[in-house]
Design a protein around this motif. Sequence first.
Motif, PDB file in Angstrom:
ATOM      1  N   LEU A  29       0.846  -1.196   0.000  1.00 37.69           N
ATOM      2  CA  LEU A  29       0.000   0.000   0.000  1.00 37.69           C
ATOM      3  C   LEU A  29       0.878   1.241   0.000  1.00 37.69           C
ATOM      4  N   ALA A  30       0.334   2.325  -0.520  1.00 41.53           N
ATOM      5  CA  ALA A  30       1.014   3.617  -0.399  1.00 41.53           C
ATOM      6  C   ALA A  30       0.983   4.038   1.056  1.00 41.53           C
ATOM      7  N   VAL A  31       2.036   4.736   1.500  1.00 39.10           N
ATOM      8  CA  VAL A  31       2.104   5.172   2.901  1.00 39.10           C
ATOM      9  C   VAL A  31       0.906   6.034   3.255  1.00 39.10           C
ATOM     10  N   ALA A  32       0.515   6.931   2.350  1.00 34.04           N
ATOM     11  CA  ALA A  32      -0.623   7.808   2.619  1.00 34.04           C
ATOM     12  C   ALA A  32      -1.901   7.003   2.818  1.00 34.04           C
ATOM     13  N   ALA A  33      -2.081   5.961   1.991  1.00 32.62           N
ATOM     14  CA  ALA A  33      -3.278   5.127   2.107  1.00 32.62           C
ATOM     15  C   ALA A  33      -3.269   4.353   3.418  1.00 32.62           C
ATOM     16  N   ALA A  34      -2.099   3.862   3.809  1.00 33.79           N
ATOM     17  CA  ALA A  34      -1.987   3.127   5.067  1.00 33.79           C
ATOM     18  C   ALA A  34      -2.272   4.047   6.250  1.00 33.79           C
ATOM     19  N   SER A  35      -1.715   5.249   6.219  1.00 33.61           N
ATOM     20  CA  SER A  35      -1.951   6.207   7.310  1.00 33.61           C
ATOM     21  C   SER A  35      -3.429   6.551   7.426  1.00 33.61           C
ATOM     22  N   THR A  36      -4.082   6.713   6.278  1.00 33.83           N
ATOM     23  CA  THR A  36      -5.513   7.045   6.283  1.00 33.83           C
ATOM     24  C   THR A  36      -6.332   5.912   6.879  1.00 33.83           C
ATOM     25  N   ARG A  37      -5.996   4.669   6.530  1.00 31.48           N
ATOM     26  CA  ARG A  37      -6.727   3.521   7.066  1.00 31.48           C
ATOM     27  C   ARG A  37      -6.611   3.455   8.594  1.00 31.48           C
ATOM     28  N   ILE A  38      -5.394   3.649   9.101  1.00 28.60           N
ATOM     29  CA  ILE A  38      -5.204   3.570  10.547  1.00 28.60           C
ATOM     30  C   ILE A  38      -5.880   4.742  11.248  1.00 28.60           C
ATOM     31  N   ARG A  39      -5.797   5.930  10.647  1.00 33.14           N
ATOM     32  CA  ARG A  39      -6.462   7.090  11.231  1.00 33.14           C
ATOM     33  C   ARG A  39      -7.975   6.865  11.282  1.00 33.14           C
ATOM     34  N   ASN A  40      -8.553   6.285  10.219  1.00 35.64           N
ATOM     35  CA  ASN A  40      -9.990   6.015  10.203  1.00 35.64           C
ATOM     36  C   ASN A  40     -10.373   4.988  11.269  1.00 35.64           C
ATOM     37  N   MET A  41      -9.485   4.032  11.526  1.00 37.53           N
ATOM     38  CA  MET A  41      -9.748   3.056  12.595  1.00 37.53           C
ATOM     39  C   MET A  41      -9.795   3.761  13.942  1.00 37.53           C
ATOM     40  N   GLU A  42      -8.868   4.681  14.157  1.00 32.53           N
ATOM     41  CA  GLU A  42      -8.835   5.423  15.419  1.00 32.53           C
ATOM     42  C   GLU A  42     -10.070   6.299  15.566  1.00 32.53           C
ATOM     43  N   ILE A  43     -10.502   6.913  14.476  1.00 31.27           N
ATOM     44  CA  ILE A  43     -11.708   7.741  14.526  1.00 31.27           C
ATOM     45  C   ILE A  43     -12.930   6.880  14.842  1.00 31.27           C
ATOM     46  N   GLU A  44     -12.989   5.714  14.203  1.00 36.29           N
ATOM     47  CA  GLU A  44     -14.115   4.799  14.425  1.00 36.29           C
ATOM     48  C   GLU A  44     -14.176   4.352  15.887  1.00 36.29           C
ATOM     49  N   LEU A  45     -13.012   4.066  16.473  1.00 30.97           N
ATOM     50  CA  LEU A  45     -12.956   3.620  17.865  1.00 30.97           C
ATOM     51  C   LEU A  45     -13.036   4.764  18.859  1.00 30.97           C
ATOM     52  N   GLY A  46     -12.651   5.948  18.422  1.00 26.90           N
ATOM     53  CA  GLY A  46     -12.659   7.097  19.317  1.00 26.90           C
ATOM     54  C   GLY A  46     -11.498   7.121  20.276  1.00 26.90           C
ATOM     55  N   THR A  47     -10.396   6.435  19.916  1.00 28.51           N
ATOM     56  CA  THR A  47      -9.217   6.420  20.786  1.00 28.51           C
ATOM     57  C   THR A  47      -7.983   6.124  19.944  1.00 28.51           C
ATOM     58  N   PRO A  48      -6.810   6.661  20.318  1.00 23.93           N
ATOM     59  CA  PRO A  48      -5.576   6.364  19.566  1.00 23.93           C
ATOM     60  C   PRO A  48      -5.202   4.898  19.679  1.00 23.93           C
ATOM     61  N   LEU A  49      -4.693   4.355  18.601  1.00 25.82           N
ATOM     62  CA  LEU A  49      -4.218   2.974  18.579  1.00 25.82           C
ATOM     63  C   LEU A  49      -2.695   2.893  18.564  1.00 25.82           C
ATOM     64  N   LEU A  50      -2.060   3.983  18.118  1.00 27.82           N
ATOM     65  CA  LEU A  50      -0.605   4.015  18.016  1.00 27.82           C
ATOM     66  C   LEU A  50      -0.048   5.265  18.667  1.00 27.82           C
ATOM     67  N   ASN A  51       1.070   5.101  19.347  1.00 30.15           N
ATOM     68  CA  ASN A  51       1.870   6.245  19.791  1.00 30.15           C
ATOM     69  C   ASN A  51       2.904   6.511  18.708  1.00 30.15           C
ATOM     70  N   ARG A  52       2.851   7.695  18.116  1.00 32.62           N
ATOM     71  CA  ARG A  52       3.736   8.021  16.992  1.00 32.62           C
ATOM     72  C   ARG A  52       4.918   8.822  17.522  1.00 32.62           C
ATOM     73  N   GLU A  53       6.103   8.308  17.360  1.00 38.34           N
ATOM     74  CA  GLU A  53       7.319   8.969  17.829  1.00 38.34           C
ATOM     75  C   GLU A  53       8.340   9.010  16.707  1.00 38.34           C
ATOM     76  N   ARG A  54       9.420   9.741  16.953  1.00 41.90           N
ATOM     77  CA  ARG A  54      10.459   9.874  15.920  1.00 41.90           C
ATOM     78  C   ARG A  54      11.042   8.530  15.520  1.00 41.90           C
ATOM     79  N   GLN A  55      11.224   7.667  16.516  1.00 42.05           N
ATOM     80  CA  GLN A  55      11.863   6.383  16.249  1.00 42.05           C
ATOM     81  C   GLN A  55      10.893   5.380  15.597  1.00 42.05           C
ATOM     82  N   GLY A  56       9.621   5.716  15.534  1.00 44.01           N
ATOM     83  CA  GLY A  56       8.635   4.802  14.962  1.00 44.01           C
ATOM     84  C   GLY A  56       7.335   4.840  15.745  1.00 44.01           C
ATOM     85  N   VAL A  57       6.585   3.771  15.669  1.00 38.85           N
ATOM     86  CA  VAL A  57       5.294   3.713  16.363  1.00 38.85           C
ATOM     87  C   VAL A  57       5.249   2.480  17.256  1.00 38.85           C
ATOM     88  N   HIS A  58       4.450   2.562  18.304  1.00 38.62           N
ATOM     89  CA  HIS A  58       4.161   1.382  19.120  1.00 38.62           C
ATOM     90  C   HIS A  58       2.730   1.495  19.621  1.00 38.62           C
TER      91      HIS A  58
END
Length: 308
Positions: A29-58
């Motif tokens: 997948l394109a990075v933009a498409a992947a980011s959008t999918r995960i963001r939509n999941m977070e919006i649907e759930l109403g809570t963050p799923l990932l902590n986004r940091e410089r070194q990556g995500v967890h």
Amino acid sequence: MRFDLTDLKLFLHVVEAGSITAGAERMHLAVAAASTRIRNMEIELGTPLLNRERQGVHPTPAGRTLVHHARQMLQQAERMRAELGEYADGLKGHVRLLSNTNALTEFLPEPLSNFLTSHPQVNIDLEERLSDEIVAAVADGKADIGIVAGTEDVTGLEVFPFRVDRFVLVTSPNHPLAEKKKIAFVEALDSDFVGLDRASSLQRFLSDKAERIGRRLKLRVQLRSFDAVCRMVEGNVGVGVVPETTAARNMRTMQLHVIELSDEWALRNLMICVRSLRDLPIYAQDLVKSLAQPLDMEMWVASNNVAS
């Protein structure tokens, strides 16, 4: 929640890789498409799923919970795909059958072999359970057909006679109990026992009977079959509870003494239970008919006008 399997796979790849970019690459997948999918999941759930940091995500605590469920759902989807794929290879039916120990070991092998031979496009998932668990599973639709002890409450289910058998106590000819012809189960509890594997529904049943009167089975060894139990009993390792049919068969080749158990539960009227025979697929109806006592099943079919 409107997540699809692609969303779940993507999220697992992102968490495992520690990077949305790497997760997107794994999913092609394109990075933009992947980011959008995960963001939509977070919006649907109403809570963050990932902590986004410089070194990556967890994953956040919610993300870790999603990881757990996503893995289970994807595994289930894979099993479903595999089973459905069998239909493309010619499989026409799948029956979920649960049985207690007695029926499974003594009576099912021959009729099941005959059924599977005559129905080559049908598969059977066979599992051993306690009778009360089987009734619940059939009532909840988690199993198509169950074979249980006749003492179970099967209110709301359709039942058909299967077989009749009796549990007996077997000992070696020189065991102290061998002088008896009839005994209550509690009278045998001072003796060492040879039992079935811990997973056996019968073994759990017998242990429960002992515990209810404040006793316990003194198990010296646990085996995987009634025949193996009889072999150990012949060697005077202990006494065992087996079906009368098993005892009679093994007495032809082994030195055994059989003692009748006076307990009411020792007499086993086994029966088949289903939620509704009419609602089962034709091949599952055929299995019930092939397992049930022929005369009773014929009468039932005639009285209920069920097509063969």
